[in-house]
Scaffold this active site. Structure first.
Site, PDB file in Angstrom:
ATOM      1  N   SER A  65       0.801  -1.232   0.000  1.00  0.00           N
ATOM      2  CA  SER A  65       0.000   0.000   0.000  1.00  0.00           C
ATOM      3  C   SER A  65       0.829   1.274   0.000  1.00  0.00           C
ATOM      4  CB  SER A  65      -0.955   0.014   1.196  1.00  0.00           C
ATOM      5  OG  SER A  65      -2.033  -0.869   0.977  1.00  0.00           O
ATOM      6  N   LYS A  68       0.460   3.283  -3.025  1.00  0.00           N
ATOM      7  CA  LYS A  68      -0.722   4.134  -3.192  1.00  0.00           C
ATOM      8  C   LYS A  68      -0.350   5.609  -3.083  1.00  0.00           C
ATOM      9  CE  LYS A  68      -3.771   0.575  -1.301  1.00  0.00           C
ATOM     10  NZ  LYS A  68      -4.539   0.110  -0.140  1.00  0.00           N
ATOM     11  N   TYR A 190      -3.028  -2.902 -10.656  1.00  0.00           N
ATOM     12  CA  TYR A 190      -2.982  -2.654  -9.209  1.00  0.00           C
ATOM     13  C   TYR A 190      -2.080  -3.666  -8.510  1.00  0.00           C
ATOM     14  CZ  TYR A 190      -4.767  -2.194  -4.403  1.00  0.00           C
ATOM     15  OH  TYR A 190      -4.880  -2.037  -3.046  1.00  0.00           O
ATOM     16  N   TYR A 246      -4.294   3.420   7.404  1.00  0.00           N
ATOM     17  CA  TYR A 246      -5.546   2.663   7.447  1.00  0.00           C
ATOM     18  C   TYR A 246      -6.447   3.230   8.548  1.00  0.00           C
ATOM     19  CZ  TYR A 246      -2.489  -0.578   4.876  1.00  0.00           C
ATOM     20  OH  TYR A 246      -1.613  -1.134   3.995  1.00  0.00           O
ATOM     21  N   VAL A 264       1.136  -3.451   4.018  1.00  0.00           N
ATOM     22  CA  VAL A 264       1.088  -4.761   4.667  1.00  0.00           C
ATOM     23  C   VAL A 264       2.335  -5.605   4.373  1.00  0.00           C
ATOM     24  CG1 VAL A 264      -1.425  -4.815   4.772  1.00  0.00           C
ATOM     25  CG2 VAL A 264      -0.255  -5.839   2.806  1.00  0.00           C
TER      26      VAL A 264
END
Length: 312
Positions: A65, A68, A190, A246, A264
Site C-alpha cells: 500500500s 498508493k 494494481y 488505514y 502490509v
C-alpha cells in the site's frame, strides 16, 4: 538536527527487537506469508544530503500500500482537482479493504489510501497509460535514483489470485459509474503496482520530495526537479497524516505526529517536512495491518529527536 543520529538509530534498533513475535506477517497473500518475520531495517534521508541506515535497511521488501502514495501523486499531477470528483479526502474509520462505505456513499471511496480509493486512482492512471507498470517504475526509478527497481512477478500473481474482495469493490464502483476501465485490467495493474520492491534506503530517497516542498534532490549531482508543487506537497502530507495508516491513522497521528504511509509488506515511510524522511520495515503486522516494530521505531525516533513537534 540531532548530532548523534546514527547512535539513536542503533538504540532504536536494539529496543525494537524486544517486540519480535508480537505481530504476524500478511499471510492472506500467500507469497507475503513466506517472508521471514524477524527482520527490521530503518533509514533516514535528510534534506541536507545526509543518509543514515541501520539493520536490514538495504533489504528489498514488497511496498504494497505504500505504492498508493506514489500513484496518488501521479494522478494528482495528471488530473489535478478533478480527482476529487471520484475519491474523497476523509479518514475512513474502517478496515483498508472494507466494502461497506461504498454501499452507503454511492461508490465514492473515502480517500486515496484505502483499497477502494487506490483502485479508483489506478483506474484513472490506466486510462492515461497503456503500460502503467512501466510508467510507475519510471517515476520511482527517477525518485529513488535507482534504475534497477522492479516489481516482483511472483508476489503480483499471488496477490492477483487472491484479489476477490478488490475485484468486488471494482465492480461495485463500476455499477455506480465510478470506474471507467475493465476491472480485470485495473486489477492487473494494481497488483503489479503493489508488488513493487524497495529497500528502506531507496524508499527514504524516493519520498524526499515530500519533505522538500516538492523538489526531488538527485544523488547523482543532477539539478533538482520540481516533481510536485509546494501546495500539492502540503496537501499530500495532510492526507498522509489523516489517512495514511488505514483505520489506525488517528493513533499514528497521536503517537507519532508525522505524515506516514504504511503497507502490509511491513514498511512505513514518514515525512518530516523541512528535515527529511524516515523509512522503516519489519514484516510482523498488528491487527490493523501496520508494522509493529515499524510503528514503535517511529514513535521512539520522534521522542528522541523532537521531529514531530513542528509538523502540526
Amino acid at each position: 538536527m540531532p548530532r548523534h543520529l546514527p547512535a539513536l538509530l542503533d538504540q532504536i534498533h536494539t529496543e525494537a527487537q524486544a517486540l519480535f513475535g508480537q505481530g504476524r506477517v500478511a499471510d492472506y497473500i500467500p507469497a507475503l506469508g513466506e517472508v521471514p518475520p524477524r527482520q527490521f531495517g530503518m533509514a533516514v534521508a535528510l534534506c541536507n544530503g545526509e543518509t543514515h541506515a541501520v539493520g536490514d535497511a538495504h533489504t528489498p521488501f514488497s511496498l504494497q500500500s505504500i505504492t498508493k502514495l506514489f500513484t496518488f501523486v501521479l494522478a494528482l499531477k495528471l488530473v489535478g482537482d478533478e480527482l476529487w470528483q471520484r475519491v474523497g479526502r476523509e479518514p475512513s474509520g474502517a478496515a483498508f479493504n472494507s466494502i461497506v462505505q461504498l454501499e452507503t456513499e454511492n461508490g465514492i471511496p473515502r480517500n486515496p489510501f484505502i483499497n477502494a480509493g487506490a483502485l479508483v486512482i489506478t483506474d484513472i492512471l490506466t486510462t492515461r497509460y497503456a503500460h502503467l507498470d512501466y510508467a510507475l517504475l519510471g517515476a520511482l526509478r527517477r525518485l529513488a535514483d535507482d534504475p534497477e527497481l522492479h516489481w516482483n512477478a511472483r508476489i503480483a500473481k499471488s496477490e492477483r489470485d487472491t484479489a476477490h474482495r478488490n475485484m468486488a469493490m471494482a465492480y461495485f464502483m463500476k455499477s455506480h459509474g465510478n470506474f471507467h476501465n475493465p476491472p480485470e485490467l485495473v486489477l492487473d495493474n494494481y497488483c503489479r503496482q503493489c508488488a513493487t520492491e524497495m529497500s528502506c534506503s531507496q524508499l527514504a530517497q524516493a519520498t524526499m520530495f515530500l519533505a522538500n516542498k516538492g523538489r526531488d534532490q538527485s544523488l547523482r549531482g543532477e539539478p533538482d526537479e520540481q516533481f510536485l508543487s509546494a501546495d500539492d506537497t502540503r496537501r499530500v502530507n495532510a492526507l498522509l497524516l489523516t489517512c495514511g495508516a488505514y483505520d489506525a491513522a488517528g493513533d499514528f497521528a497521536y503517537r507519532i505526529g508525522l505524515p506516514v504511509k504504511t503497507g502490509v509488506g511491513g514498511g512505513i515511510v514518514a515525512i518530516v517536512p523541512g528535515v527529511g524522511t524516515v523509512a522503516v520495515w519489519a514484516p510482523e503486522l498488528d491487527a490493523k495491518g501496520n508494522s509493529v516494530l515499524g510503528a514503535f521505531a517511529l514513535e521512539r525516533l520522534v521522542q528522541l529527536t523532537g521531529w514531530g513537534h513542528n509538523t502540526l
